[in-house]
Scaffold this motif. Structure first.
Motif, PDB file in Angstrom:
ATOM      1  N   ALA A  53       0.830  -1.211   0.000  1.00 59.27           N
ATOM      2  CA  ALA A  53       0.000   0.000   0.000  1.00 59.27           C
ATOM      3  C   ALA A  53       0.863   1.259   0.000  1.00 59.27           C
ATOM      4  O   ALA A  53       0.569   2.222  -0.720  1.00 59.27           O
ATOM      5  N   ILE A  54       1.943   1.249   0.775  1.00 59.15           N
ATOM      6  CA  ILE A  54       2.849   2.404   0.802  1.00 59.15           C
ATOM      7  C   ILE A  54       3.500   2.592  -0.566  1.00 59.15           C
ATOM      8  O   ILE A  54       3.601   3.711  -1.073  1.00 59.15           O
ATOM      9  N   GLY A  55       3.936   1.505  -1.184  1.00 64.53           N
ATOM     10  CA  GLY A  55       4.556   1.596  -2.503  1.00 64.53           C
ATOM     11  C   GLY A  55       3.608   2.154  -3.552  1.00 64.53           C
ATOM     12  O   GLY A  55       3.978   3.032  -4.329  1.00 64.53           O
ATOM     13  N   ALA A  56       2.375   1.656  -3.571  1.00 57.98           N
ATOM     14  CA  ALA A  56       1.394   2.159  -4.537  1.00 57.98           C
ATOM     15  C   ALA A  56       1.049   3.618  -4.259  1.00 57.98           C
ATOM     16  O   ALA A  56       0.910   4.419  -5.195  1.00 57.98           O
ATOM     17  N   THR A  57       0.945   3.983  -2.986  1.00 62.38           N
ATOM     18  CA  THR A  57       0.651   5.372  -2.622  1.00 62.38           C
ATOM     19  C   THR A  57       1.780   6.301  -3.054  1.00 62.38           C
ATOM     20  O   THR A  57       1.527   7.404  -3.555  1.00 62.38           O
ATOM     21  N   MET A  58       3.019   5.864  -2.888  1.00 59.54           N
ATOM     22  CA  MET A  58       4.151   6.684  -3.313  1.00 59.54           C
ATOM     23  C   MET A  58       4.173   6.855  -4.831  1.00 59.54           C
ATOM     24  O   MET A  58       4.512   7.930  -5.330  1.00 59.54           O
ATOM     25  N   GLN A  59       3.788   5.809  -5.566  1.00 61.12           N
ATOM     26  CA  GLN A  59       3.721   5.932  -7.025  1.00 61.12           C
ATOM     27  C   GLN A  59       2.656   6.942  -7.436  1.00 61.12           C
ATOM     28  O   GLN A  59       2.894   7.782  -8.306  1.00 61.12           O
ATOM     29  N   VAL A  60       1.492   6.871  -6.805  1.00 61.47           N
ATOM     30  CA  VAL A  60       0.415   7.816  -7.123  1.00 61.47           C
ATOM     31  C   VAL A  60       0.825   9.236  -6.740  1.00 61.47           C
ATOM     32  O   VAL A  60       0.557  10.190  -7.473  1.00 61.47           O
ATOM     33  N   ALA A  61       1.503   9.400  -5.599  1.00 67.26           N
ATOM     34  CA  ALA A  61       1.970  10.729  -5.185  1.00 67.26           C
ATOM     35  C   ALA A  61       2.984  11.286  -6.180  1.00 67.26           C
ATOM     36  O   ALA A  61       2.970  12.487  -6.479  1.00 67.26           O
ATOM     37  N   GLY A  62       3.840  10.434  -6.705  1.00 74.95           N
ATOM     38  CA  GLY A  62       4.802  10.878  -7.717  1.00 74.95           C
ATOM     39  C   GLY A  62       4.130  11.343  -8.987  1.00 74.95           C
ATOM     40  O   GLY A  62       4.509  12.368  -9.574  1.00 74.95           O
ATOM     41  N   VAL A  63       3.101  10.625  -9.415  1.00 75.28           N
ATOM     42  CA  VAL A  63       2.353  11.027 -10.607  1.00 75.28           C
ATOM     43  C   VAL A  63       1.641  12.360 -10.354  1.00 75.28           C
ATOM     44  O   VAL A  63       1.660  13.253 -11.201  1.00 75.28           O
ATOM     45  N   CYS A  64       1.030  12.496  -9.184  1.00 71.09           N
ATOM     46  CA  CYS A  64       0.336  13.752  -8.848  1.00 71.09           C
ATOM     47  C   CYS A  64       1.301  14.931  -8.805  1.00 71.09           C
ATOM     48  O   CYS A  64       0.969  16.025  -9.281  1.00 71.09           O
ATOM     49  N   SER A  65       2.497  14.726  -8.272  1.00 69.39           N
ATOM     50  CA  SER A  65       3.459  15.825  -8.235  1.00 69.39           C
ATOM     51  C   SER A  65       3.955  16.168  -9.638  1.00 69.39           C
ATOM     52  O   SER A  65       4.179  17.340  -9.953  1.00 69.39           O
ATOM     53  N   ALA A  66       4.102  15.175 -10.508  1.00 67.74           N
ATOM     54  CA  ALA A  66       4.505  15.457 -11.886  1.00 67.74           C
ATOM     55  C   ALA A  66       3.419  16.237 -12.619  1.00 67.74           C
ATOM     56  O   ALA A  66       3.707  17.180 -13.358  1.00 67.74           O
ATOM     57  N   ILE A  67       2.176  15.863 -12.402  1.00 66.93           N
ATOM     58  CA  ILE A  67       1.076  16.595 -13.020  1.00 66.93           C
ATOM     59  C   ILE A  67       1.034  18.024 -12.512  1.00 66.93           C
ATOM     60  O   ILE A  67       0.815  18.967 -13.278  1.00 66.93           O
ATOM     61  N   ALA A  68       1.286  18.211 -11.212  1.00 65.34           N
ATOM     62  CA  ALA A  68       1.289  19.561 -10.643  1.00 65.34           C
ATOM     63  C   ALA A  68       2.399  20.418 -11.256  1.00 65.34           C
ATOM     64  O   ALA A  68       2.192  21.595 -11.552  1.00 65.34           O
ATOM     65  N   VAL A  69       3.556  19.827 -11.476  1.00 67.19           N
ATOM     66  CA  VAL A  69       4.670  20.566 -12.068  1.00 67.19           C
ATOM     67  C   VAL A  69       4.342  20.966 -13.505  1.00 67.19           C
ATOM     68  O   VAL A  69       4.593  22.100 -13.924  1.00 67.19           O
ATOM     69  N   PHE A  70       3.751  20.050 -14.261  1.00 70.25           N
ATOM     70  CA  PHE A  70       3.452  20.342 -15.658  1.00 70.25           C
ATOM     71  C   PHE A  70       2.250  21.257 -15.833  1.00 70.25           C
ATOM     72  O   PHE A  70       2.074  21.848 -16.893  1.00 70.25           O
ATOM     73  N   SER A  71       1.394  21.375 -14.817  1.00 69.06           N
ATOM     74  CA  SER A  71       0.214  22.224 -14.965  1.00 69.06           C
ATOM     75  C   SER A  71       0.497  23.682 -14.626  1.00 69.06           C
ATOM     76  O   SER A  71      -0.307  24.549 -14.942  1.00 69.06           O
ATOM     77  N   LYS A  72       1.634  23.962 -14.001  1.00 64.06           N
ATOM     78  CA  LYS A  72       1.994  25.346 -13.696  1.00 64.06           C
ATOM     79  C   LYS A  72       2.445  26.055 -14.975  1.00 64.06           C
ATOM     80  O   LYS A  72       3.213  25.495 -15.754  1.00 64.06           O
ATOM     81  N   PRO A  73       1.955  27.286 -15.176  1.00 63.71           N
ATOM     82  CA  PRO A  73       2.439  28.021 -16.355  1.00 63.71           C
ATOM     83  C   PRO A  73       3.910  28.385 -16.180  1.00 63.71           C
ATOM     84  O   PRO A  73       4.353  28.734 -15.085  1.00 63.71           O
ATOM     85  N   ARG A  74       4.643  28.286 -17.254  1.00 63.07           N
ATOM     86  CA  ARG A  74       6.075  28.599 -17.184  1.00 63.07           C
ATOM     87  C   ARG A  74       6.305  30.056 -17.549  1.00 63.07           C
ATOM     88  O   ARG A  74       5.709  30.579 -18.484  1.00 63.07           O
ATOM     89  N   ALA A  75       7.199  30.680 -16.810  1.00 65.55           N
ATOM     90  CA  ALA A  75       7.606  32.043 -17.138  1.00 65.55           C
ATOM     91  C   ALA A  75       8.599  31.973 -18.286  1.00 65.55           C
ATOM     92  O   ALA A  75       9.410  31.043 -18.368  1.00 65.55           O
ATOM     93  N   PRO A  76       8.553  32.931 -19.201  1.00 69.73           N
ATOM     94  CA  PRO A  76       9.519  32.898 -20.305  1.00 69.73           C
ATOM     95  C   PRO A  76      10.941  33.028 -19.768  1.00 69.73           C
ATOM     96  O   PRO A  76      11.207  33.799 -18.845  1.00 69.73           O
ATOM     97  N   SER A  77      11.831  32.258 -20.331  1.00 68.35           N
ATOM     98  CA  SER A  77      13.221  32.315 -19.886  1.00 68.35           C
ATOM     99  C   SER A  77      13.893  33.553 -20.459  1.00 68.35           C
ATOM    100  O   SER A  77      13.448  34.146 -21.433  1.00 68.35           O
ATOM    101  N   SER A  78      14.998  33.942 -19.856  1.00 70.63           N
ATOM    102  CA  SER A  78      15.715  35.126 -20.326  1.00 70.63           C
ATOM    103  C   SER A  78      16.285  34.898 -21.724  1.00 70.63           C
ATOM    104  O   SER A  78      16.394  35.812 -22.515  1.00 70.63           O
ATOM    105  N   LEU A  79      16.631  33.659 -22.052  1.00 70.14           N
ATOM    106  CA  LEU A  79      17.163  33.358 -23.371  1.00 70.14           C
ATOM    107  C   LEU A  79      16.109  33.605 -24.451  1.00 70.14           C
ATOM    108  O   LEU A  79      16.402  34.199 -25.469  1.00 70.14           O
TER     109      LEU A  79
END
Length: 87
Positions: A53-79
């Motif tokens: 259960a802990i292993g499956a929960t950690m996998q789901v938490a990892g997916v949720c954190s990846a989705i959270a990272v990709f759903s944030k709008p990115r600021a334009p880089s200086s380049l």
């Protein structure tokens, strides 16, 4: 039923892999593992052990954190701002 389900799952995978960034599409493999575990536990008629259960929960938490990272709008880089300014 199995043939239709397999065909539909393959079609969904192809659509998702075209529309999602590569790093986010890779998270679908983790979801496949978690669903496989769930179906296996239902087939065996038991609940997962605490470590499972802990292993499956950690996998789901990892997916949720990846989705959270990709759903944030990115600021334009200086380049990219410099290259737009030069044009």
């Amino acid at each position: 039923m199995g043939l239709a389900g397999s065909w539909f799952a393959t079609w969904c995978w192809a659509v998702a892999s075209r529309r999602l960034p590569l790093a986010l599409a890779a998270q679908l493999i983790v979801a496949e593992t978690v669903f496989g575990l769930a179906y296996g536990f239902m087939f065996e008629g038991r609940l997962p052990s605490p470590t499972e259960a802990i292993g499956a929960t950690m996998q789901v938490a990892g997916v949720c954190s990846a989705i959270a990272v990709f759903s944030k709008p990115r600021a334009p880089s200086s380049l990219s701002q410099k290259s737009v300014a030069q044009v």
